[in-house]
Design an enzyme around this catalytic site. Sequence first.
Site, PDB file in Angstrom:
ATOM      1  N   ARG A 197      34.797  38.037  44.735  1.00  0.00           N
ATOM      2  CA  ARG A 197      35.002  37.669  43.317  1.00  0.00           C
ATOM      3  C   ARG A 197      35.164  38.988  42.561  1.00  0.00           C
ATOM      4  NH1 ARG A 197      32.305  33.250  39.339  1.00  0.00           N
ATOM      5  NH2 ARG A 197      33.713  32.029  40.602  1.00  0.00           N
TER       6      ARG A 197
ATOM      7  N   HIS B  16      42.127  31.450  40.924  1.00  0.00           N
ATOM      8  CA  HIS B  16      40.867  30.869  41.415  1.00  0.00           C
ATOM      9  C   HIS B  16      41.223  29.747  42.405  1.00  0.00           C
ATOM     10  CE1 HIS B  16      36.745  30.018  41.706  1.00  0.00           C
ATOM     11  NE2 HIS B  16      36.460  29.579  40.498  1.00  0.00           N
TER      12      HIS B  16
ATOM     13  N   GLN C 265      38.725  26.892  43.529  1.00  0.00           N
ATOM     14  CA  GLN C 265      38.501  25.913  42.469  1.00  0.00           C
ATOM     15  C   GLN C 265      39.591  24.836  42.513  1.00  0.00           C
ATOM     16  OE1 GLN C 265      35.914  26.018  39.945  1.00  0.00           O
ATOM     17  NE2 GLN C 265      36.636  23.929  39.731  1.00  0.00           N
TER      18      GLN C 265
ATOM     19  N   ASP D   1      39.273  24.911  30.371  1.00  0.00           N
ATOM     20  CA  ASP D   1      38.392  25.993  30.835  1.00  0.00           C
ATOM     21  C   ASP D   1      37.979  26.760  29.579  1.00  0.00           C
ATOM     22  OD1 ASP D   1      37.093  27.992  32.284  1.00  0.00           O
ATOM     23  OD2 ASP D   1      38.935  28.941  33.018  1.00  0.00           O
TER      24      ASP D   1
ATOM     25  N   CYS E  19      36.260  23.405  35.160  1.00  0.00           N
ATOM     26  CA  CYS E  19      35.745  24.137  36.329  1.00  0.00           C
ATOM     27  C   CYS E  19      34.265  24.477  36.174  1.00  0.00           C
ATOM     28  CB  CYS E  19      36.569  25.400  36.553  1.00  0.00           C
ATOM     29  SG  CYS E  19      36.635  26.467  35.101  1.00  0.00           S
TER      30      CYS E  19
ATOM     31  N   ARG F 211      33.412  21.591  45.413  1.00  0.00           N
ATOM     32  CA  ARG F 211      33.598  23.001  45.768  1.00  0.00           C
ATOM     33  C   ARG F 211      33.094  23.238  47.189  1.00  0.00           C
ATOM     34  NH1 ARG F 211      34.021  26.981  41.990  1.00  0.00           N
ATOM     35  NH2 ARG F 211      34.563  28.180  43.839  1.00  0.00           N
TER      36      ARG F 211
END
Length: 343
Positions: free
Chosen positions: A130, A157, A160, A252, A292, A320
């Site tokens: 990340r 991402h 996700q 988001d 998310c 996830r």
Amino acid sequence: MASKALLERRAADVPVQQDKDILAAAARLAGEDLCSIGDLSSSEMRAIMKLGHDVKLNPRDYRHALDAKQMVLMFEKASLRTRLSFEAGINTMGGNAIFFDQTNSPLGERESIADVARNVERWVDVIVLRTYAHDTITEMAANARVPVVNALSDFEHPCQALADFMTLEEHFGSATGLNFTYVGDGNNVCHSLMLAGVQLGANVTIGTPRGYSPDIEIVTKAREIAEQNGCEVKLTQDAQAAAENADAIYTDVCVSMGMEHESTKRAPIFRPFQVNETLMSKARDRAVFMHCLPARRNAEVTDAVLDGPQSIVFDQAENRMHAQKALLLLLLGGLANVEKFSL
Ligand code: CP
Ligand code: NVA
């Protein structure tokens, strides 16, 4: 809602161990990286989701699939869902997670990313990153001989998006032909959702304020894929228009990690893009709300929508883990250790 019963019926149609998408993906993806959702073909994405549904229904079948495999998570940014879903996921398949906190020492600062890669690959089977810069991920991938997985960069991402479309499949039976709308910042999450959506044949509409549209390269790529798959990509700066006829409305945060200095400037710009009951009423009656997470309550989404009956945000969070388990199984060749695949 596509219930457990529907998923069980679907699983019964073609056993996963005979599914040609899964078998082809297992052969093609072993040892590969996932830097972008664009690294995956439509059939590979479908394979990950089909396997994800099976992993979710039959977790015990995969209990020893990754026995003794070592996964390192090197994170420059905070995380709840990504860290814990990867850790729990590999632990439930016999593997082990090592968390390496990079929040106070960004990758490449103490030693080059290439040298980090050439060390870490000697100890672990997969590197999950990340980062701020997307280049950090591609550079690690270029230098490591083990798979590298993007667990969020400033640009994408992908994990996700896999979980989100798995959740839509669970809810609607299929993502093909769905009207998928994203409103808010044209950011990392938006980019991966656009590419994933068109790969699966969804019509993707993106509503952003002027100056906050998704990256032009992603838009171009998404439109090319959409043309091949018989779906479309629409961009608008009108949130109400974006929401019309949607089957799913996704948002988001408008201030991503690393952009905190822009909070004051962005707040009024994004106010018309808030997902509230009025915006949801423009969508189809059956529409779901997606995020998310983490959400900034009553900023990009109201409590009434986030906690309301159309919200599937915690199913997304749960998935996830299942989607990432499927991904790890394919990247690490884990199906060879699953009895029903090796018979
Ligand atoms: N959605 C998501 O990636 O959450 P975290 O930042 O908590 O990992
Ligand atoms: N766009 C957000 C997503 C967090 C999961 C960020 O990058 O901070």
